[in-house]
Motif scaffolding. Structure first.
Motif, short mmCIF file in Angstrom:
data_model
loop_
_atom_site.label_atom_id
_atom_site.label_comp_id
_atom_site.label_asym_id
_atom_site.label_seq_id
_atom_site.Cartn_x
_atom_site.Cartn_y
_atom_site.Cartn_z
N GLY A 171 0.40 3.17 -2.96
CA GLY A 171 -0.95 3.04 -3.50
C GLY A 171 -1.85 4.19 -3.12
N LEU B 2 -10.90 0.16 -7.35
CA LEU B 2 -9.69 0.75 -7.91
C LEU B 2 -8.79 -0.29 -8.55
CD1 LEU B 2 -8.95 3.11 -4.90
CD2 LEU B 2 -9.55 3.88 -7.21
N ASP B 3 -9.07 -1.57 -8.24
CA ASP B 3 -8.31 -2.70 -8.79
C ASP B 3 -6.82 -2.57 -8.46
OD1 ASP B 3 -7.93 -5.10 -10.10
OD2 ASP B 3 -7.67 -4.17 -12.06
N VAL B 4 -6.54 -2.38 -7.16
CA VAL B 4 -5.16 -2.32 -6.70
C VAL B 4 -4.96 -3.37 -5.61
CG1 VAL B 4 -4.83 0.11 -7.27
CG2 VAL B 4 -5.75 -0.52 -5.01
N GLU B 5 -3.70 -3.69 -5.35
CA GLU B 5 -3.39 -4.75 -4.39
C GLU B 5 -3.71 -4.36 -2.96
OE1 GLU B 5 0.40 -7.62 -3.13
OE2 GLU B 5 0.61 -6.14 -4.74
N ALA C 152 0.81 -1.22 0.00
CA ALA C 152 0.00 0.00 0.00
C ALA C 152 0.84 1.27 0.00
CB ALA C 152 -0.92 0.01 1.22
N VAL D 85 -4.54 -0.58 -0.23
CA VAL D 85 -4.72 0.86 -0.10
C VAL D 85 -4.36 1.30 1.31
CG1 VAL D 85 -6.52 1.04 -1.85
CG2 VAL D 85 -7.16 0.62 0.54
N ARG E 18 -10.94 -0.36 -2.63
CA ARG E 18 -9.74 -0.99 -3.20
C ARG E 18 -10.10 -1.89 -4.37
NH1 ARG E 18 -7.72 -5.68 -3.44
NH2 ARG E 18 -9.27 -6.58 -2.03
#
Length: 229
Positions: free
Chosen positions: A89, A153-156, A86, A158, A150
């Motif tokens: 991120g 947002l399609d992230v690993e 994160a 946050v 999260r």
């Protein structure tokens, strides 16, 4: 003989746990993490409220296997991994407030309400009349919402900067620590005397979090200066 009488079922469970560890000592001693132990317990009928605590004690007594220490080490590593993922991120900012009588509110960085209403009757954290449990349950809900953001947002992972009104609500609380791991959120908490969410705890009606565009919860470091006040 001094001491309380033990029920037959309790004695049987102790003997069952003791015998299981003795019989399967090589298998149990070879496990390198708490998840493997729990999986074994579940497969063999020991993952119950009565048996599992006794199994953990027998593991410690007979094999010097500390299940709780193994679990905490795994959780600490998991938190470190989430924090690392994160670090660069998105940053999410949320403000929360609650009423010990049963209402809560969650607001975004601009003070707009994300969700508000009354606690569900089956809430596992909130205790009616208890302010800290109300604030803790609302904070847990905010972590969940950050996790949903999260996913959008399609992230690993946050970062979540969570503003609360109760100094007893801590990111280290087991309820919030577990919620943050599930949501893949690196959580930090700031305590203030007031924020926009407080007013919404007194409003009639409700709003569901699904009605909010969760991407609007993302801020830059420069923006994260108390917009929910």
């Amino acid at each position: 003989m001094p001491g309380r009488k033990r029920g037959t079922a309790g004695v049987h469970d102790w003997e069952k746990a003791k015998a299981a560890v003795l019989e399967h000592r090589d298998t149990l001693a070879a496990f390198e993490d708490h998840a493997s132990i729990y999986a074994w317990a579940k497969e063999n009928g020991f993952a119950t409220k009565s048996l599992f605590p006794k199994l953990k004690i027998e593991l410690h007594k007979q094999l010097d296997v500390d299940y709780e220490a193994m679990r905490e080490a795994a959780y600490a590593l998991r938190r470190e991994q989430i924090a690392a993922a994160a670090a660069d991120g998105p940053l999410i900012e949320i403000y929360t407030a609650a009423d010990g009588q049963g209402s809560f509110a969650v607001c975004g960085p601009d003070g707009a309400v994300v969700a508000y209403g009354s606690f569900h009757s089956d809430d596992r954290v909130f205790i009616e009349g208890d302010q800290t449990s109300a604030d803790l349950s609302t904070a847990e809900f905010a972590v969940f919402i950050a996790g949903q953001a999260r996913e959008e947002l399609d992230v690993e992972a946050v970062r979540l900067r969570l503003h609360v009104l109760n100094h007893e609500v801590s990111a280290d609380d087991p309820v919030l620590a577990r919620a943050a791991m599930r949501a893949r959120v690196d959580l930090s908490i700031e305590v203030s005397h007031s924020n926009a969410a407080l007013e919404w705890t007194q409003e009639p009606g409700y709003k569901q979090w699904r009605e909010t565009n969760l991407v609007t919860l993302v801020v830059t470091e420069e923006m994260a200066t108390g917009g929910g006040q």
